[in-house]
Scaffold this motif. Structure first.
Motif, PDB file in Angstrom:
ATOM      1  N   SER A 131       0.840  -1.191   0.000  1.00 27.31           N
ATOM      2  CA  SER A 131       0.000   0.000   0.000  1.00 27.31           C
ATOM      3  C   SER A 131       0.878   1.246   0.000  1.00 27.31           C
ATOM      4  N   SER A 132       0.407   2.306   0.630  1.00 25.35           N
ATOM      5  CA  SER A 132       1.135   3.573   0.692  1.00 25.35           C
ATOM      6  C   SER A 132       0.597   4.400   1.855  1.00 25.35           C
ATOM      7  N   GLY A 133       1.482   5.132   2.521  1.00 28.26           N
ATOM      8  CA  GLY A 133       1.013   6.034   3.565  1.00 28.26           C
ATOM      9  C   GLY A 133       0.084   7.095   3.019  1.00 28.26           C
ATOM     10  N   THR A 134       0.251   7.460   1.753  1.00 29.07           N
ATOM     11  CA  THR A 134      -0.599   8.484   1.149  1.00 29.07           C
ATOM     12  C   THR A 134      -2.012   7.990   0.877  1.00 29.07           C
ATOM     13  N   SER A 135      -2.261   6.700   1.121  1.00 34.20           N
ATOM     14  CA  SER A 135      -3.608   6.149   0.959  1.00 34.20           C
ATOM     15  C   SER A 135      -4.509   6.487   2.140  1.00 34.20           C
ATOM     16  N   SER A 136      -3.910   6.842   3.250  1.00 32.37           N
ATOM     17  CA  SER A 136      -4.672   7.048   4.475  1.00 32.37           C
ATOM     18  C   SER A 136      -5.541   8.305   4.384  1.00 32.37           C
ATOM     19  N   LEU A 137      -6.843   8.138   4.524  1.00 34.20           N
ATOM     20  CA  LEU A 137      -7.740   9.293   4.517  1.00 34.20           C
ATOM     21  C   LEU A 137      -7.550  10.122   5.781  1.00 34.20           C
ATOM     22  N   ALA A 191       2.592  -0.039   4.221  1.00 35.75           N
ATOM     23  CA  ALA A 191       2.959   1.274   3.689  1.00 35.75           C
ATOM     24  C   ALA A 191       4.484   1.375   3.807  1.00 35.75           C
ATOM     25  N   PRO A 192       5.206   1.353   2.699  1.00 36.79           N
ATOM     26  CA  PRO A 192       6.663   1.194   2.760  1.00 36.79           C
ATOM     27  C   PRO A 192       7.454   2.465   3.018  1.00 36.79           C
ATOM     28  N   GLY A 193       6.790   3.642   2.974  1.00 36.76           N
ATOM     29  CA  GLY A 193       7.540   4.886   3.012  1.00 36.76           C
ATOM     30  C   GLY A 193       8.110   5.186   1.633  1.00 36.76           C
ATOM     31  N   ILE A 194       8.665   6.373   1.461  1.00 33.72           N
ATOM     32  CA  ILE A 194       9.237   6.739   0.163  1.00 33.72           C
ATOM     33  C   ILE A 194      10.542   5.980  -0.034  1.00 33.72           C
ATOM     34  N   ARG A 195      10.634   5.234  -1.120  1.00 33.27           N
ATOM     35  CA  ARG A 195      11.802   4.391  -1.386  1.00 33.27           C
ATOM     36  C   ARG A 195      12.389   4.725  -2.758  1.00 33.27           C
ATOM     37  N   PRO A 210      15.132   0.484  -0.437  1.00 32.10           N
ATOM     38  CA  PRO A 210      14.007  -0.436  -0.553  1.00 32.10           C
ATOM     39  C   PRO A 210      14.104  -1.627   0.401  1.00 32.10           C
ATOM     40  N   ALA A 211      15.326  -1.971   0.813  1.00 30.74           N
ATOM     41  CA  ALA A 211      15.507  -3.128   1.689  1.00 30.74           C
ATOM     42  C   ALA A 211      14.811  -2.938   3.034  1.00 30.74           C
ATOM     43  N   GLU A 212      14.691  -1.691   3.501  1.00 32.73           N
ATOM     44  CA  GLU A 212      14.018  -1.445   4.775  1.00 32.73           C
ATOM     45  C   GLU A 212      12.543  -1.811   4.669  1.00 32.73           C
ATOM     46  N   ALA A 213      11.920  -1.448   3.563  1.00 37.28           N
ATOM     47  CA  ALA A 213      10.524  -1.820   3.339  1.00 37.28           C
ATOM     48  C   ALA A 213      10.395  -3.316   3.129  1.00 37.28           C
ATOM     49  N   ALA A 214      11.350  -3.892   2.415  1.00 35.32           N
ATOM     50  CA  ALA A 214      11.319  -5.333   2.164  1.00 35.32           C
ATOM     51  C   ALA A 214      11.385  -6.120   3.466  1.00 35.32           C
ATOM     52  N   ALA A 215      12.188  -5.644   4.408  1.00 35.26           N
ATOM     53  CA  ALA A 215      12.292  -6.326   5.699  1.00 35.26           C
ATOM     54  C   ALA A 215      10.951  -6.337   6.418  1.00 35.26           C
ATOM     55  N   ALA A 216      10.186  -5.247   6.269  1.00 33.78           N
ATOM     56  CA  ALA A 216       8.861  -5.177   6.886  1.00 33.78           C
ATOM     57  C   ALA A 216       7.901  -6.145   6.205  1.00 33.78           C
ATOM     58  N   ILE A 217       8.017  -6.296   4.893  1.00 39.15           N
ATOM     59  CA  ILE A 217       7.193  -7.266   4.169  1.00 39.15           C
ATOM     60  C   ILE A 217       7.488  -8.679   4.658  1.00 39.15           C
ATOM     61  N   PHE A 233       0.005  -1.687   7.933  1.00 41.72           N
ATOM     62  CA  PHE A 233       1.139  -1.356   8.781  1.00 41.72           C
ATOM     63  C   PHE A 233       2.113  -0.446   8.045  1.00 41.72           C
ATOM     64  N   SER A 234       2.748   0.428   8.800  1.00 48.90           N
ATOM     65  CA  SER A 234       3.872   1.180   8.268  1.00 48.90           C
ATOM     66  C   SER A 234       5.113   0.300   8.361  1.00 48.90           C
ATOM     67  N   TYR A 235       6.137   0.652   7.603  1.00 55.22           N
ATOM     68  CA  TYR A 235       7.373  -0.131   7.598  1.00 55.22           C
ATOM     69  C   TYR A 235       8.013  -0.212   8.979  1.00 55.22           C
ATOM     70  N   ASP A 236       7.689   0.751   9.877  1.00 50.56           N
ATOM     71  CA  ASP A 236       8.272   0.728  11.214  1.00 50.56           C
ATOM     72  C   ASP A 236       7.464  -0.103  12.210  1.00 50.56           C
ATOM     73  N   GLY A 237       6.428  -0.773  11.731  1.00 51.39           N
ATOM     74  CA  GLY A 237       5.648  -1.662  12.573  1.00 51.39           C
ATOM     75  C   GLY A 237       4.408  -1.039  13.184  1.00 51.39           C
ATOM     76  N   THR A 238       4.254   0.275  13.071  1.00 50.54           N
ATOM     77  CA  THR A 238       3.064   0.931  13.594  1.00 50.54           C
ATOM     78  C   THR A 238       1.912   0.773  12.593  1.00 50.54           C
ATOM     79  N   THR A 239       0.688   0.934  13.086  1.00 54.98           N
ATOM     80  CA  THR A 239      -0.461   0.807  12.196  1.00 54.98           C
ATOM     81  C   THR A 239      -0.740   2.125  11.498  1.00 54.98           C
ATOM     82  N   VAL A 240      -1.268   2.025  10.297  1.00 50.88           N
ATOM     83  CA  VAL A 240      -1.640   3.201   9.495  1.00 50.88           C
ATOM     84  C   VAL A 240      -3.145   3.384   9.629  1.00 50.88           C
ATOM     85  N   PRO A 241      -3.624   4.585   9.978  1.00 54.98           N
ATOM     86  CA  PRO A 241      -5.070   4.795  10.114  1.00 54.98           C
ATOM     87  C   PRO A 241      -5.749   4.776   8.750  1.00 54.98           C
ATOM     88  N   TRP A 242      -6.993   4.348   8.753  1.00 50.17           N
ATOM     89  CA  TRP A 242      -7.734   4.300   7.502  1.00 50.17           C
ATOM     90  C   TRP A 242      -7.913   5.698   6.918  1.00 50.17           C
TER      91      TRP A 242
END
Length: 242
Positions: A131-137, A191-195, A210-217, A233-242
C-alpha cells in the motif's frame, strides 16, 4: 512459521526485488514475477529464485501462471504503477484512473483469486499487499509524520489516481482478511515509506533504501498464527489509520 514458498509480483526491481532477495537469502523458495520475461529470467538467475513471467493485468496469463505453482505459503502483491504523477486531478481523465486501478487494484484481485487454491493448501498462508502512507484518509486530512499533506502535490490532487487506488487496496485487504479468516489466511498491507524505486521521480530522487521496506514485508510474511490480519502497517511496525 517454517519457511517454504513465496511469490512476489513486480519482483524485477525496487521493493519487489529487495523482498525476493531477503526471502531467498533466508532460505525461502521464491517465485519472482513481472511482465517482461527476459527481466524475470535475469532476476531469477541473479537471486537464485524461480522465474514466472506474469502480467497482473492479463487474466489468462495469471491463470496459466497459477497452474505452474504447486505449493505456495506467501503471496506478496507488490506490483504497482503511478502513471503521470504530475497531472492535477482536475486535468486527469478517467483513463488515467483506469490504467492505475488496472494494476494496483484489479491486478491484485486477479492474482489473489488465481492463487487462492494453492494458498489454501498451506499450513500458514499469508498475503501481503503493498500500500502507501498516502492512501490514508485520516493522514490526508490531518498533520502526520508520514508525508506532508500541505505540499502542492496533495493540494491540487496530483497522484490522486495512485493514492485512491491504494485506499481501495486497503479496503480490499480488510475484506479479503474477513473473507479468508476461516481458511487461516492472514491478509495485511504495508505502507513502505518513500523508497528509491522507479515508481515516480520523487521516489527515485528522495527515496530511502528499498531493503528497509522489504524487511517489513518479510515480517508480515512470517507472522505467527496468532498474528494480526486485516490491517495496514507502516514499515516501522506501527499501524496506518484508515
Amino acid at each position: 512459521m517454517s519457511k517454504a514458498t513465496a511469490l512476489v509480483t513486480g519482483a524485477t526491481s525496487g521493493i519487489g526485488r529487495a523482498t525476493a532477495t531477503l526471502l531467498a537469502a533466508a532460505g525461502w523458495d521464491v517465485w519472482v514475477t513481472g511482465p517482461d520475461a527476459a527481466q524475470v529470467e535475469a532476476t531469477a538467475t541473479q537471486l537464485s529464485c524461480r522465474p514466472l513471467p506474469m502480467d497482473v493485468t492479463d487474466r489468462a496469463g495469471v491463470a496459466a501462471a497459477a497452474k505452474a505453482v504447486s505449493n505456495l505459503d506467501v503471496l506478496v502483491n507488490n506490483a504497482g504503477i503511478s502513471p503521470d504523477p504530475e497531472v492535477p486531478l482536475t486535468d486527469a481523465g478517467a483513463e488515467l484512473f483506469r490504467r492505475t486501478y488496472e494494476v494496483n487494484v484489479f491486478g491484485v484481485v486477479t492474482v489473489t483469486n488465481a492463487f487462492l487454491p494453492v494458498l489454501r493448501r498451506s499450513p500458514h498462508p499469508r498475503i501481503v499487499n503493498l500500500s502507501s502512507g498516502t492512501s490514508s484518509l485520516a493522514w490526508s486530512t490531518a498533520p502526520n509524520p508520514q508525508f506532508d499533506h500541505h505540499q502542492a502535490a496533495a493540494n491540487n490532487g496530483r497522484l490522486a489516481a495512485y493514492r485512491s487506488s491504494k485506499t481501495a487496496l486497503n479496503a480490499l485487504t480488510l475484506l479479503y482478511a474477513q473473507a479468508l479468516a476461516d481458511d487461516g489466511i492472514k491478509v495485511n498491507a504495508l505502507a513502505p515509506g518513500i523508497r528509491a524505486t522507479n515508481l515516480n521521480p520523487t521516489a527515485a530522487a528522495r527515496g530511502g533504501d528499498p531493503a528497509e521496506a522489504a524487511a517489513a514485508i518479510v515480517r508480515l510474511a512470517e507472522l505467527p498464527d496468532d498474528g494480526p490480519t486485516g490491517q495496514v502497517f507502516s514499515y516501522d511496525g506501527t499501524t496506518v489509520p484508515w
